[in-house]
Scaffold this motif. Structure first.
Motif, PDB file in Angstrom:
ATOM      1  N   ARG A  59      47.737  35.962  38.543  1.00 14.17           N
ATOM      2  CA  ARG A  59      47.557  34.549  38.841  1.00 14.17           C
ATOM      3  C   ARG A  59      46.085  34.285  39.116  1.00 14.17           C
ATOM      4  O   ARG A  59      45.330  35.206  39.435  1.00 14.17           O
ATOM      5  CB  ARG A  59      48.419  34.146  40.045  1.00 14.17           C
ATOM      6  N   GLU A  60      45.656  33.043  38.998  1.00 17.20           N
ATOM      7  CA  GLU A  60      44.243  32.713  39.117  1.00 17.20           C
ATOM      8  C   GLU A  60      43.700  32.934  40.520  1.00 17.20           C
ATOM      9  O   GLU A  60      42.519  33.229  40.704  1.00 17.20           O
ATOM     10  CB  GLU A  60      44.011  31.262  38.677  1.00 17.20           C
ATOM     11  N   ASP A  61      44.568  32.803  41.544  1.00 17.47           N
ATOM     12  CA  ASP A  61      44.085  32.935  42.910  1.00 17.47           C
ATOM     13  C   ASP A  61      44.370  34.309  43.510  1.00 17.47           C
ATOM     14  O   ASP A  61      44.379  34.462  44.730  1.00 17.47           O
ATOM     15  CB  ASP A  61      44.673  31.832  43.797  1.00 17.47           C
ATOM     16  N   MET A  62      44.603  35.319  42.676  1.00 17.92           N
ATOM     17  CA  MET A  62      44.754  36.661  43.227  1.00 17.92           C
ATOM     18  C   MET A  62      43.358  37.245  43.478  1.00 17.92           C
ATOM     19  O   MET A  62      42.381  36.830  42.847  1.00 17.92           O
ATOM     20  CB  MET A  62      45.597  37.552  42.312  1.00 17.92           C
ATOM     21  N   PRO A  63      43.237  38.179  44.436  1.00 19.15           N
ATOM     22  CA  PRO A  63      41.899  38.668  44.786  1.00 19.15           C
ATOM     23  C   PRO A  63      41.241  39.448  43.658  1.00 19.15           C
ATOM     24  O   PRO A  63      41.896  40.125  42.883  1.00 19.15           O
ATOM     25  CB  PRO A  63      42.166  39.562  46.000  1.00 19.15           C
ATOM     26  N   SER A  64      39.931  39.334  43.603  1.00 20.19           N
ATOM     27  CA  SER A  64      39.129  40.067  42.636  1.00 20.19           C
ATOM     28  C   SER A  64      38.027  40.780  43.402  1.00 20.19           C
ATOM     29  O   SER A  64      37.542  40.279  44.425  1.00 20.19           O
ATOM     30  CB  SER A  64      38.524  39.112  41.605  1.00 20.19           C
ATOM     31  N   TRP A  65      37.618  41.939  42.928  1.00 20.69           N
ATOM     32  CA  TRP A  65      36.713  42.810  43.673  1.00 20.69           C
ATOM     33  C   TRP A  65      35.434  42.089  44.093  1.00 20.69           C
ATOM     34  O   TRP A  65      34.711  41.534  43.262  1.00 20.69           O
ATOM     35  CB  TRP A  65      36.372  44.041  42.849  1.00 20.69           C
ATOM     36  N   GLU A  66      35.173  42.081  45.397  1.00 22.30           N
ATOM     37  CA  GLU A  66      33.979  41.492  46.002  1.00 22.30           C
ATOM     38  C   GLU A  66      33.764  40.031  45.596  1.00 22.30           C
ATOM     39  O   GLU A  66      32.620  39.574  45.481  1.00 22.30           O
ATOM     40  CB  GLU A  66      32.740  42.322  45.673  1.00 22.30           C
ATOM     41  N   VAL A  71      40.491  35.658  40.943  1.00 22.20           N
ATOM     42  CA  VAL A  71      40.336  36.061  39.542  1.00 22.20           C
ATOM     43  C   VAL A  71      39.860  34.900  38.676  1.00 22.20           C
ATOM     44  O   VAL A  71      39.073  35.056  37.760  1.00 22.20           O
ATOM     45  CB  VAL A  71      41.675  36.631  38.996  1.00 22.20           C
ATOM     46  N   GLY A  72      40.337  33.696  38.985  1.00 19.02           N
ATOM     47  CA  GLY A  72      40.006  32.538  38.159  1.00 19.02           C
ATOM     48  C   GLY A  72      40.824  32.515  36.885  1.00 19.02           C
ATOM     49  O   GLY A  72      41.751  33.301  36.699  1.00 19.02           O
ATOM     50  N   GLN A  73      40.470  31.616  35.986  1.00 21.05           N
ATOM     51  CA  GLN A  73      41.232  31.492  34.739  1.00 21.05           C
ATOM     52  C   GLN A  73      41.108  32.763  33.910  1.00 21.05           C
ATOM     53  O   GLN A  73      40.003  33.275  33.695  1.00 21.05           O
ATOM     54  CB  GLN A  73      40.744  30.299  33.917  1.00 21.05           C
ATOM     55  N   PHE A  74      42.241  33.287  33.500  1.00 23.67           N
ATOM     56  CA  PHE A  74      42.227  34.496  32.666  1.00 23.67           C
ATOM     57  C   PHE A  74      43.062  34.313  31.406  1.00 23.67           C
ATOM     58  O   PHE A  74      43.056  35.176  30.545  1.00 23.67           O
ATOM     59  CB  PHE A  74      42.747  35.701  33.466  1.00 23.67           C
ATOM     60  N   LYS A 173      46.080  36.867  49.019  1.00 16.21           N
ATOM     61  CA  LYS A 173      44.965  36.030  49.440  1.00 16.21           C
ATOM     62  C   LYS A 173      43.869  36.051  48.391  1.00 16.21           C
ATOM     63  O   LYS A 173      43.549  37.092  47.824  1.00 16.21           O
ATOM     64  CB  LYS A 173      44.424  36.519  50.788  1.00 16.21           C
ATOM     65  N   LYS A 174      43.280  34.894  48.138  1.00 15.20           N
ATOM     66  CA  LYS A 174      42.275  34.776  47.077  1.00 15.20           C
ATOM     67  C   LYS A 174      40.989  35.522  47.414  1.00 15.20           C
ATOM     68  O   LYS A 174      40.381  36.143  46.546  1.00 15.20           O
ATOM     69  CB  LYS A 174      41.974  33.296  46.828  1.00 15.20           C
ATOM     70  N   ILE A 226      44.731  64.029  39.436  1.00 15.61           N
ATOM     71  CA  ILE A 226      45.346  63.025  40.301  1.00 15.61           C
ATOM     72  C   ILE A 226      45.121  61.654  39.676  1.00 15.61           C
ATOM     73  O   ILE A 226      44.013  61.320  39.257  1.00 15.61           O
ATOM     74  CB  ILE A 226      44.760  63.068  41.726  1.00 15.61           C
ATOM     75  N   ILE A 227      46.185  60.865  39.611  1.00 15.07           N
ATOM     76  CA  ILE A 227      46.113  59.512  39.063  1.00 15.07           C
ATOM     77  C   ILE A 227      46.207  58.517  40.212  1.00 15.07           C
ATOM     78  O   ILE A 227      47.053  58.647  41.106  1.00 15.07           O
ATOM     79  CB  ILE A 227      47.228  59.269  38.035  1.00 15.07           C
ATOM     80  N   LEU A 228      45.345  57.505  40.183  1.00 13.56           N
ATOM     81  CA  LEU A 228      45.307  56.487  41.225  1.00 13.56           C
ATOM     82  C   LEU A 228      45.888  55.180  40.699  1.00 13.56           C
ATOM     83  O   LEU A 228      45.412  54.643  39.691  1.00 13.56           O
ATOM     84  CB  LEU A 228      43.865  56.259  41.685  1.00 13.56           C
ATOM     85  N   VAL A 229      46.906  54.676  41.404  1.00  9.81           N
ATOM     86  CA  VAL A 229      47.516  53.386  41.072  1.00  9.81           C
ATOM     87  C   VAL A 229      47.259  52.453  42.252  1.00  9.81           C
ATOM     88  O   VAL A 229      47.661  52.745  43.385  1.00  9.81           O
ATOM     89  CB  VAL A 229      49.020  53.521  40.799  1.00  9.81           C
ATOM     90  N   GLU A 230      46.607  51.334  41.985  1.00 13.40           N
ATOM     91  CA  GLU A 230      46.146  50.451  43.050  1.00 13.40           C
ATOM     92  C   GLU A 230      46.726  49.048  42.891  1.00 13.40           C
ATOM     93  O   GLU A 230      47.098  48.626  41.801  1.00 13.40           O
ATOM     94  CB  GLU A 230      44.618  50.413  43.031  1.00 13.40           C
ATOM     95  N   GLY A 231      46.787  48.334  44.022  1.00 13.54           N
ATOM     96  CA  GLY A 231      47.279  46.958  43.999  1.00 13.54           C
ATOM     97  C   GLY A 231      48.784  46.846  43.881  1.00 13.54           C
ATOM     98  O   GLY A 231      49.286  45.874  43.311  1.00 13.54           O
TER      99      GLY A 231
END
Length: 265
Positions: A59-66, A71-74, A173-174, A226-231
């Protein structure tokens, strides 16, 4: 002329057989049933609650790194049936480390990136299989002491760590929050040295705490096993053992990818 009694008998028959007007026609009889409203059913659980989707929808308001703007329009719809196209065709643009995603070794090691250790080289056998969901003590990052306190049995290869991030709804949170919970370097080293874990899952955008960001990643990804799954979306899931199924996109050359993860009871 038909007798008055016959006319009275014919009126209900004519009304019953008369076709309804088109729904768009203003003279549609009130007795005609309205067209059903199309509404998709969106579910977090499938199969009577047996299959749990632990992937955040984009979604557009999901958090994006720093970022404080999300995220904005994707998604764009350059070809639209409303505008005369034969079909709807969307285009998508966003960072590969958005939402629920996976890290490949090339994320923090340049020589692995150059050698081609991308998401297409990740072992699907590790990404799919029995997994343990554990609750991390809520007042701290994941240190060596934390790892030792969890008493994860030898032989367990996939662990999903639910932290204060879930309680704080950080993925909803955005604004990016640097105070999220993650692994400190000593916690990552303890995991490597004392467990058989090959998949680490966590409930925010990075498995590593912000203050130990690169050192923790380096420890976990150095041996490429090792595999990292995030979020991950871990709210309302009971701790315990599940069958985990995660599939990243086959993005050759990419050090990260969106991933769809489910748990099966």
């Amino acid at each position: 002329m038909a007798p008055p009694l016959l006319l009275l008998l014919l009126v209900p028959l004519v009304a019953a057989t008369a076709p309804c007007a088109h729904p768009a026609h203003p003279s549609q009889p009130a007795s005609c049933a309205a067209e059903p409203v199309l509404a998709p059913e969106r579910r977090e659980a499938h199969g009577g609650g047996r299959i749990l989707d632990i992937t955040h929808y984009y979604r557009e308001d999901m958090p994006s790194w720093e970022s404080g703007a999300g995220v904005g329009q994707f998604l764009w719809l350059p070809a639209s049936m409303r505008n005369g196209s034969l079909a709807n065709n969307s285009e998508m643009r966003m960072p590969t480390h958005t939402g629920t995603h996976v890290d490949a070794p090339g994320h923090v090691f340049q020589h692995y990136f150059d050698a081609g250790f991308d998401v297409d080289t990740l072992d699907l056998d590790v990404l799919n299989g029995p997994a343990l969901l554990v609750d991390v003590p809520r007042d701290e990052n994941i240190t060596a002491k934390t790892m030792e306190s969890l008493h994860i049995p030898k032989g367990v290869q996939r662990v999903l760590f639910r932290t204060l991030n879930t309680d704080r709804n950080l993925m909803w949170k955005k604004e990016f929050d640097t105070s999220y919970v993650g692994f400190m370097k000593d916690g990552a080293q303890w995991l490597v040295d004392n467990t058989d874990i090959k998949l680490v899952g966590i409930d925010y955008l990075s498995v590593a705490a912000f203050n130990d960001l690169i050192p923790s990643h380096l420890v976990l990804l150095e041996n490429r096993d090792i595999i990292l799954v995030e979020g991950l979306k871990l709210e309302n899931v009971i701790p315990g053992i599940y069958s985990l199924h995660c599939l990243p996109l086959r993005l050759r050359g990419a050090e990260g990818s969106p991933i769809r993860c489910i748990l099966i009871k």
